[in-house]
Design an enzyme around this catalytic site. Structure first.
Site, PDB file in Angstrom:
ATOM      1  N   HIS A 124      11.122 -11.593   9.839  1.00 11.55           N
ATOM      2  CA  HIS A 124      11.042 -12.484   8.675  1.00 11.55           C
ATOM      3  C   HIS A 124      12.470 -12.939   8.353  1.00 11.55           C
ATOM      4  O   HIS A 124      13.430 -12.215   8.630  1.00 11.55           O
ATOM      5  CB  HIS A 124      10.469 -11.661   7.518  1.00 11.55           C
ATOM      6  N   ASP A 201      11.896  -2.716   8.382  1.00 12.81           N
ATOM      7  CA  ASP A 201      11.359  -3.577   7.333  1.00 12.81           C
ATOM      8  C   ASP A 201       9.867  -3.250   7.198  1.00 12.81           C
ATOM      9  O   ASP A 201       9.061  -3.624   8.044  1.00 12.81           O
ATOM     10  CB  ASP A 201      11.584  -5.042   7.740  1.00 12.81           C
ATOM     11  N   GLN A 204       5.288  -5.273   5.572  1.00 12.90           N
ATOM     12  CA  GLN A 204       3.877  -5.368   5.987  1.00 12.90           C
ATOM     13  C   GLN A 204       3.396  -4.059   6.610  1.00 12.90           C
ATOM     14  O   GLN A 204       2.314  -4.013   7.194  1.00 12.90           O
ATOM     15  CB  GLN A 204       3.703  -6.492   7.023  1.00 12.90           C
ATOM     16  N   LYS A 227       3.514  -6.462  -2.476  1.00 13.40           N
ATOM     17  CA  LYS A 227       2.674  -6.517  -1.274  1.00 13.40           C
ATOM     18  C   LYS A 227       1.851  -5.235  -1.115  1.00 13.40           C
ATOM     19  O   LYS A 227       1.086  -5.093  -0.174  1.00 13.40           O
ATOM     20  CB  LYS A 227       3.543  -6.732  -0.030  1.00 13.40           C
ATOM     21  N   CYS A 365       8.045 -17.965   6.945  1.00 12.91           N
ATOM     22  CA  CYS A 365       9.431 -17.470   6.898  1.00 12.91           C
ATOM     23  C   CYS A 365       9.843 -16.840   8.225  1.00 12.91           C
ATOM     24  O   CYS A 365      10.558 -15.826   8.228  1.00 12.91           O
ATOM     25  CB  CYS A 365       9.642 -16.478   5.751  1.00 12.91           C
TER      26      CYS A 365
END
Ligand code: PLP
Length: 407
Positions: A124, A201, A204, A227, A365
């Site tokens: 991202h 990261d 997600q 999220k 993104c």
């Protein structure tokens, strides 16, 4: 999955019970942001109505109470991701805030001209641009892990990117576009075999996969509250204590200091060293409420249910001949990026919205990833714990209507 209480869960999310253009809402844009359980909404409301006061700054009854709740929230996050100490949990504004913090501090404290940082093709922008900025400032450069056509990281190429100038690896846990669940444990081990720290990261990842940062052995793990069914404007940076001690502060201000004089300032200990100014303490407590909600259902149950949705959707969407799927890894979350042949993703998204089906369209993104596949964008349906097979059927039917309409 018969024992998954989907009807009750849908009732827990009041926003889902509405009509869009006269059709029941099918919210399939959870990769962008998730909806909120009533329990969290009410907790945040109650905090504003009954408990609002400044954290860590006052001796008043209310301030003491909210400070206690804030620190309990830190412990809730610590337990949720299996960190060994609560001081390793830094509250930030989100994944973007967390990565910028690490990138800036790492740049200031460690990077020298000629150094290298490894990221991947599927990152991202939040896990590209902060590193790029820091490289520009310190004369370092990015090295990029390529991916296969299926959307898996090329681990042989990754191995070959290391040099004696590699200082950091930053890779996503789960791709927000391809859905690929990266083999993060192995990726961490490879980085460590080269004595290089690694940031994962988890924007997600943390809501779709079990995360135990001690088991993963990653040096940093970051994610966003909004999220994972929590409030907006709150996020988490987990770091190994030795790294958090070693890195210089990111921002200056209240609470991050030990003593200030005009000649010199000394800094507070962890985690406060990285929490300058009045933090989003109500967001932090709200996030803990959402995490407790998930724990109450059982993360293993949620993951199993989401995998069933993934398999159902994979099978259903494969029946649409004009649909080209991007991201077909064997290890995949319930995230589907695709293009209908000859139809712009934006048109697809606009039309299916009229059927009550909310998805995201565009580059998500991840412009370099779009360039890798030679496309301008995709339609993305991203599922989570409150979605149903009925909603997948509605997505399928709406896509077929798009094909008919545009023919
Ligand atoms: N990383 C990934 C993989 C994402 O999917 C996102 C958001 O979509 C981000 C980072 C940035 O998250 P935020 O905008 O909440 O900071």
């Amino acid at each position: 999955m018969n024992d998954f209480p989907i009807e009750q869960i849908r009732k827990d999310f009041p926003i889902l019970d509405q009509l869009v253009y006269g059709k029941p809402l099918a919210y399939l844009d959870n990769g962008a942001t998730t909806q909120k359980p009533l329990r969290m909404i009410e907790a945040v409301n109650r905090l504003h109505r009954e408990q609002n006061a400044s954290v860590h700054r006052s001796v008043s009854f209310l301030s003491d109470k909210i400070t206690q709740a804030y620190e309990e929230a830190r412990t809730t996050v610590q337990k949720f991701i299996g960190a060994s100490k609560s001081l390793q949990i830094i509250f930030t504004s989100g994944t973007t805030g967390s990565i910028n913090l690490v990138a800036f501090s790492f740049g200031e404290g460690i990077l020298e001209p000629g150094d290298e940082i490894i990221i991947s093709t599927m990152e991202h922008h939040s896990n590209i641009v902060p590193w790029q900025m820091v490289c520009e400032r310190h004369g370092a450069r990015l090295r990029i892990i390529p991916i296969t056509d299926e959307g898996d990281l090329d681990l042989d190429a990754y191995q070959n990117l290391f040099s004696d100038r590699t200082r950091m690896v930053a890779v996503t846990h789960v791709s927000n576009v391809l859905g690929t669940i990266n083999p993060v444990k192995e990726i961490v081990q490879i980085a460590h075999s080269h004595r290089v720290p690694i940031l994962l990261d988890g924007a997600q990842g943390v809501q779709h996969e079990p995360v135990n940062v001690v088991d993963l052995d990653c040096d940093f793990y970051v994610f966003s509250g909004h999220k994972i069914y929590g409030p907006t404007g709150i996020g988490i940076l987990y770091g190994k204590e030795e790294w958090l001690e070693r890195l210089p502060p990111y921002q200056g201000g209240g609470d991050m200091i030990d003593r200030v004089t005009f000649e010199k300032t000394t800094y507070n200990g962890l985690p406060f060293k990285f929490e300058a100014g009045t933090t989003n303490f109500i967001g932090a407590i709200g996030l803990a409420e959402s995490l407790n909600y998930l724990t109450g259902i059982g993360l293993d149950k949620i993951i199993r249910y989401e995998h069933e949705l993934r398999d159902y959707a994979t099978q259903k969407l494969s029946g649409i001949k004009q649909l080209r799927m991007y991201g077909t890894s064997a290890e995949k979350a319930a995230i589907f990026s695709f293009v209908l042949e000859g139809i712009h993703p934006f048109d697809t998204g606009m039309i299916i919205d009229k059927f009550g089906v909310a998805v995201r369209t565009g580059t998500h993104c991840t412009m370099p990833l779009m360039q890798r596949f030679g496309i301008e964008g995709t339609v993305r349906a991203s599922l989570c714990l409150y979605n149903t097979t009925d909603e997948i059927d509605r997505l399928h039917d709406a896509l077929n209507s798009v094909i008919d309409l545009m023919a």
